[in-house]
Enzyme design. Structure first.
Site, PDB file in Angstrom:
ATOM      1  N   ASP A  25     -31.370   7.097   3.017  1.00 54.06           N
ATOM      2  CA  ASP A  25     -30.489   6.023   3.671  1.00 54.06           C
ATOM      3  C   ASP A  25     -31.643   5.125   4.689  1.00 54.06           C
ATOM      4  OD1 ASP A  25     -28.374   4.524   4.942  1.00 54.06           O
ATOM      5  OD2 ASP A  25     -27.510   6.381   6.206  1.00 54.06           O
ATOM      6  N   ARG A  29     -31.730  -1.022   7.345  1.00 54.90           N
ATOM      7  CA  ARG A  29     -31.980  -0.928   8.624  1.00 54.90           C
ATOM      8  C   ARG A  29     -33.329  -1.474   8.837  1.00 54.90           C
ATOM      9  NH1 ARG A  29     -29.540   4.031  11.428  1.00 54.90           N
ATOM     10  NH2 ARG A  29     -28.139   3.585   9.774  1.00 54.90           N
ATOM     11  N   ARG A  38     -32.287  -7.470   3.173  1.00 57.74           N
ATOM     12  CA  ARG A  38     -31.912  -6.027   2.854  1.00 57.74           C
ATOM     13  C   ARG A  38     -32.634  -5.764   1.721  1.00 57.74           C
ATOM     14  NH1 ARG A  38     -27.986  -3.085   5.285  1.00 57.74           N
ATOM     15  NH2 ARG A  38     -27.382  -2.210   3.207  1.00 57.74           N
ATOM     16  N   GLU A  72     -19.079   3.783  -4.047  1.00 59.86           N
ATOM     17  CA  GLU A  72     -18.758   2.917  -2.832  1.00 59.86           C
ATOM     18  C   GLU A  72     -19.638   1.790  -2.750  1.00 59.86           C
ATOM     19  OE1 GLU A  72     -15.740   3.818  -1.813  1.00 59.86           O
ATOM     20  OE2 GLU A  72     -16.080   5.654  -3.470  1.00 59.86           O
ATOM     21  N   ASN A  73     -20.711   1.622  -3.457  1.00 64.80           N
ATOM     22  CA  ASN A  73     -21.894   0.626  -3.228  1.00 64.80           C
ATOM     23  C   ASN A  73     -21.281  -0.457  -3.897  1.00 64.80           C
ATOM     24  OD1 ASN A  73     -24.643   3.113  -2.901  1.00 64.80           O
ATOM     25  ND2 ASN A  73     -23.417   2.301  -1.359  1.00 64.80           N
TER      26      ASN A  73
END
Ligand code: V0D
Length: 252
Positions: A25, A29, A38, A72-73
């Site tokens: 993860d 960020r 991103r 879910e991505n």
């Protein structure tokens, strides 16, 4: 036997977790912090995959399972999803020769047949080209979700019962293990250590059944910044834990 880490700490080479699973993860960020798109974070994240694969294999990890893409991505912006789907192609071209040199076998688990054709091809080629490697297994969870994994296992078991080849009273833990996507790992199916980067302390539908007795270790370090030294710290943390599997301490 001990080995000095990069930070001069003692790593017990006789107590390396056989199966390490990682929720990678913090790529988005990492990029945002640098005012980059991103996808720049995902690109860097793939470099980290290369680094950590080598480190894990060198210290004697037997299975490294990486959560690359969840069921879910797909909800992410189209451009980001399409960039992610190109990564296995890039990975295959840049990295498979190195993997073969290091005797690392690539495996994948998840709904691979729902991925774009070129992604499927890259993934299948990586698996095929490393099939004879006998060292560490680098296992990518790709279009994977643990509830999906368990739902599909229940469906398979249901079909065996319906076909009259399985007695419901004979369903055990082992029956469930045998029907999950990790079954090809045999005794190594359950991670000894689960790592999540980027400060989130959740499992997010990764391996649910399989982590019943895993040590969970979290770090604030973002995946693109994760390196050999942080990985060694996580293994040290694992080695300081007292694993009892529900029993009591009987030695040491
Ligand atoms: C992006 C950080 C390697 C997390 C790592 C399609 C997210 C880099 C692969 C890969 C991704 C998967 C299968 C395979 C070979 C390589 C990968 C995805 C994302 C999603 F056979 N990195 N990687 N796949 N990222």
């Amino acid at each position: 036997m001990f080995k000095n880490t990069q930070d001069n700490q003692q790593l017990n080479v006789d107590n390396i977790p056989a199966h390490v699973a990682i929720i990678m993860d913090g790529n988005g960020r990492w990029a945002q912090k640098r005012h980059l798109p991103r996808i720049a974070g995902h690109k860097r994240g793939m470099e980290t995959v290369k680094t950590i694969t080598k480190v894990a294999s060198d210290i004697g990890v037997k299975v490294l399972t990486l959560y690359a893409f969840s069921t879910e991505n797909w909800k992410r912006p189209h451009d980001e999803v399409s960039y992610l789907m190109g990564l296995p192609v890039k990975f295959f071209n840049d990295f498979v020769p190195d993997l073969i040199k290091n005797n690392v076998q690539v495996r994948v688990m998840g709904l691979i047949d729902q991925l774009p054709a070129q992604t499927q091809k890259a993934v299948n080629d990586a698996v095929k080209d490393t099939a004879d490697c006998t060292g560490m297994i680098l296992n990518f969870a790709l279009n994977y979700g643990s509830r999906l994994d368990m739902t599909m296992a229940v469906q398979k078991i249901g079909r065996q019962v319906k076909a009259g080849i399985l007695d419901p009273n004979k369903i055990t833990d082992q029956t469930i293990d045998d029907n999950l996507m990790t079954s090809f790992l045999g005794q190594l199916a359950d991670p000894d250590l689960l790592i999540r980067t980027s400060g989130e302390e959740r499992i997010s539908n990764f391996l649910l059944w399989q982590i019943a007795y895993s040590e969970l270790v979290f770090t604030d370090v973002l995946w693109p910044d994760f390196d050999k030294s942080v990985f060694e710290q996580m293994i040290l943390e694992y080695q300081h834990r007292d694993r009892r599997f529900g029993g009591i301490k009987t030695s040491k």
